[in-house]
Design an enzyme around this catalytic site. Sequence first.
Site, PDB file in Angstrom:
ATOM      1  N   CYS A 195       4.671  11.991  16.291  1.00  0.00           N
ATOM      2  CA  CYS A 195       5.130  10.985  17.352  1.00  0.00           C
ATOM      3  C   CYS A 195       5.061   9.689  16.670  1.00  0.00           C
ATOM      4  O   CYS A 195       3.853   8.933  16.592  1.00  0.00           O
ATOM      5  CB  CYS A 195       3.633  11.336  18.335  1.00  0.00           C
ATOM      6  SG  CYS A 195       3.901  10.453  19.902  1.00  0.00           S
TER       7      CYS A 195
ATOM      8  N   CYS B 183       9.442  -1.006   4.578  1.00  0.00           N
ATOM      9  CA  CYS B 183      10.069  -0.914   3.122  1.00  0.00           C
ATOM     10  C   CYS B 183      11.375  -0.173   3.116  1.00  0.00           C
ATOM     11  O   CYS B 183      11.879   0.089   1.870  1.00  0.00           O
ATOM     12  CB  CYS B 183       9.010  -0.383   2.377  1.00  0.00           C
ATOM     13  SG  CYS B 183       8.670   1.335   2.601  1.00  0.00           S
TER      14      CYS B 183
END
Length: 163
Positions: free
Chosen positions: A150, A82
């Site tokens: 991560c 998005c």
Amino acid sequence: MEFSRRGTLGALGATSAGAWLWACSGSTAAPAHYEVTLTDAEWKKRLDPAAYDVLRREGTERPFSSPLNNEHRVGLFSCGGCALPAFSSKTKFDSGTGWPSFWAPLPNAISDRKDSTFGMERTEIHCRRCGGHLGHVFDDGPRPTGKRYCMNGVALRFAPGMA
């Protein structure tokens, strides 16, 4: 209706396997409502297969496979689903793990939830606006936060410039 030992054992096995898979699915939170909501078909049309697997199916890319792991310019890393800015290059560091890593997200960019897949407990990171899976956070990062966000590179887009 006839019952056989083999049929009964098979049904019990299938039921047990289904219950185990449901219990190990990782998500403990109820489905959230997001600002950006698309059908599965719309997500498949919008995203390439690798990004779709990570963002919508909570997959993981191979370590050291993302060009963003070696991205060192000033800029913003945004959700690949998005385009919500999620991380600044100012917080990126080389974790040696093979995935783009950050010690902090941008304010109001992410949400998290418990993930207990693969027999371990982790914290899963999602885009706050569309719910796309970005990666996981761990408590082995550098100062000042001690966190290692991560992230999967295929779940992010990089825009050079202001960070």
